[in-house]
Design a protein around this motif. Structure first.
Motif, mmCIF file in Angstrom:
data_model
loop_
_atom_site.group_PDB
_atom_site.id
_atom_site.type_symbol
_atom_site.label_atom_id
_atom_site.label_comp_id
_atom_site.label_asym_id
_atom_site.label_seq_id
_atom_site.Cartn_x
_atom_site.Cartn_y
_atom_site.Cartn_z
ATOM 1 N N PRO A 1 0.808 -1.224 0.000
ATOM 2 C CA PRO A 1 0.000 0.000 0.000
ATOM 3 C C PRO A 1 0.840 1.274 0.000
ATOM 4 N N GLY A 2 0.513 2.142 -0.970
ATOM 5 C CA GLY A 2 1.168 3.431 -1.060
ATOM 6 C C GLY A 2 2.563 3.422 -1.614
ATOM 7 N N ARG A 3 3.128 2.232 -1.883
ATOM 8 C CA ARG A 3 4.536 2.146 -2.266
ATOM 9 C C ARG A 3 4.806 1.320 -3.525
ATOM 10 N N SER A 4 4.116 0.218 -3.707
ATOM 11 C CA SER A 4 4.451 -0.701 -4.789
ATOM 12 C C SER A 4 3.180 -1.196 -5.468
ATOM 13 N N PHE A 5 3.237 -1.257 -6.819
ATOM 14 C CA PHE A 5 2.046 -1.577 -7.598
ATOM 15 C C PHE A 5 2.409 -2.464 -8.787
ATOM 16 N N ARG A 6 1.425 -3.243 -9.219
ATOM 17 C CA ARG A 6 1.580 -4.091 -10.400
ATOM 18 C C ARG A 6 0.640 -3.565 -11.481
ATOM 19 N N VAL A 7 1.165 -3.416 -12.704
ATOM 20 C CA VAL A 7 0.428 -2.816 -13.813
ATOM 21 C C VAL A 7 0.297 -3.838 -14.933
ATOM 22 N N ALA A 8 -0.883 -3.923 -15.527
ATOM 23 C CA ALA A 8 -1.160 -4.980 -16.497
ATOM 24 C C ALA A 8 -0.319 -4.850 -17.762
ATOM 25 N N ASP A 9 -0.201 -3.640 -18.315
ATOM 26 C CA ASP A 9 0.520 -3.467 -19.576
ATOM 27 C C ASP A 9 0.850 -1.989 -19.763
ATOM 28 N N LEU A 10 1.446 -1.681 -20.900
ATOM 29 C CA LEU A 10 1.864 -0.303 -21.154
ATOM 30 C C LEU A 10 0.685 0.662 -21.208
ATOM 31 N N ASP A 11 -0.426 0.228 -21.792
ATOM 32 C CA ASP A 11 -1.591 1.110 -21.854
ATOM 33 C C ASP A 11 -2.058 1.482 -20.458
ATOM 34 N N ALA A 12 -2.101 0.498 -19.557
ATOM 35 C CA ALA A 12 -2.527 0.774 -18.182
ATOM 36 C C ALA A 12 -1.532 1.664 -17.450
#
Length: 454
Positions: A144-155
């Motif tokens: 939370p607030g620090r690290s995230f996972r992103v699906a692809d470049l568009d996202a």
């Protein structure tokens, strides 16, 4: 990515990237739409690239935001800094769609910050921030607030996020499909109102249009110098141009609901291929149109106020008419604000009433938008021509006469006829315009008004 307390307008980025097949790194996503001379690349500094073995890679500036790295072995270790100056220079859409800084927080759009290479998935974004700061993003939370996972470049690129000491709320249960971030005394003072408004109307529009908006919604609202809002993918950015009181709370509600509706129709102007006719008039017009109908149905507007707003939209539409059609005006929509927003509102109203009356109330514009969101129309590359075709295939009603005359053309929309169709009376006396319920309206028109209210 590192943002420090004493330099909040500077973001230092480190990334592993694979260049495009042409051996390039790009900072061009929607840059030409920013209205900023030089695009996003204007604020890039200290770009360094190393190959997979750690050797320095020569970088060639090929064009604005286009950097050649040759045949260097990937993945490339890329380091650079980005200055947040977008809200301090001339721009076209406004800082709410670009990037801005406030004492409490900074807001970035992915397209203005991140270099991209070849398409990729499973992207991770980590923030190094002051202890009391956090990042609120539309991405999957890892820490939370620090690290995230992103699906692809568009996202990654077609969104925005906020970093700092700000109010945060999450709605919707598991997965937190709705996230809200508010910065500044004016915005945070009405946090409960904003949260309740988003929750109510996102649910209402989801029921109407056949399901929730695609992706996770992030609403960011902050104190600003003017009232406005913009949408990037599933991120809504709003600026509140003053203190909130009885006179300005309706404006906050309207902007919040209008921008929330864009989660279902924001792709109208972008779905056509290059060279096709834009639908900015429909994108902005239908957002305001459905906002009024929904607020009336929810009790946030009384009938008298709603009718007054209808009259106001007609007045702005009539005053903005001239030698320019709505489709052409969409190319520079902010230079023709009333024609696109109010003209688009009245055109949307005319098309909806035409569908209702010509189909003997079996269909409405709701069916067309529902098809676009969750039905067979969702794969349509939408422009003016295909929108007309979709209306007819969905409802059995042709409205190309209205569009050709009054949207593609500069003819006047049939105002008296469309209000009569809703059981309303339109009166125009010089600069005075009134819309009223017609007590003598036929039963079918009176029933149509009741069905029209969401």
């Amino acid at each position: 990515m590192v943002i420090e307390r004493d330099q909040p307008r500077l973001a230092r980025v480190e990334a592993e990237l694979t260049p495009t097949s042409e051996g390039r790194l790009l900072l061009t996503r929607n840059a030409s739409d920013s209205g900023i001379e030089g695009g996003w690349a204007r604020f890039l500094q200290d770009l360094e690239v190393r190959d997979a073995g750690g050797a320095p890679v020569a970088v060639e500036a090929i064009a604005e935001g286009v950097y050649g790295v040759g045949t260097a072995e990937p993945p490339l270790a890329v380091r650079y800094s980005m200055r947040l100056e977008h809200d301090r220079v001339d721009n076209s859409p406004g800082a709410d769609e670009l990037a801005w800084a406030r004492p409490e927080a900074v807001f970035w759009t992915g397209r203005a910050l991140f270099l991209e290479g070849a398409p990729s998935g499973a992207i991770e974004v980590d923030f190094e921030l002051p202890e009391t700061w956090r990042a609120t993003t539309p991405w999957e939370v890892v820490a939370p607030g620090r690290s995230f996972r992103v699906a692809d470049l568009d996202a990654l690129l077609d969104c925005g996020f906020i970093v700092g000491e700000h109010f945060e709320a999450r709605l919707g249960g598991p997965g937190d499909p709705i996230r809200i971030a508010l910065a500044g005394p004016n915005a945070t003072s009405e946090s409960r109102l904003v949260v309740e408004t988003v929750e109510r109307y996102v649910g209402r529009f989801g029921e109407l249009l056949g399901g929730p908006a695609k992706g996770r919604l992030l609403l960011v609202a902050a104190d600003g110098a003017f009232w406005g809002g913009g949408v990037m993918g599933t991120t809504i950015s709003m600026l509140l141009g003053g203190a909130l009181d009885a006179s300005t709370l309706p404006t906050l509600r309207f902007i919040t609901v209008h921008e929330a509706f864009h989660l279902w129709n924001a792709n109208f102007p972008y779905r056509g291929h290059e060279g096709t006719e834009s639908l900015y008039w429909l994108s902005e017009g239908s957002a305001s149109y459905y906002t009024l109908r929904a607020q009336l149905g929810a009790g946030d507007l009384d009938v008298e106020t709603a009718l007054s707003q209808l009259a106001d939209e007609v007045g702005k539409y009539l005053a903005s008419r001239g030698g320019l059609d709505m489709v052409t005006a969409g190319a520079t929509k902010l230079d023709h604000y009333d024609l696109i927003y109010s003209g688009g509102f009245v055109a949307t109203l005319a098309i909806d009433v035409a569908i209702r009356t010509r189909s003997a109330d079996r269909h409405s514009l709701d069916d067309v938008l529902r098809s676009l969101h969750s039905g067979p129309g969702r794969e349509v590359a939408l422009d003016v021509e295909s929108f007309s075709a979709l209306v007819e295939s969905t409802t059995g009603v042709a409205v190309n006469d209205l569009i050709d005359c009054c949207v593609r053309g500069t003819g006047e929309l049939p105002l008296a006829e469309l209000f009569t169709g809703l059981g309303l009376a339109l009166t125009i006396d010089g600069d005075t315009i009134r819309v009223e319920r017609d007590p003598a309206a036929p039963a079918a028109a009176a029933a149509r008004w009741s069905a029209w209210v969401l």
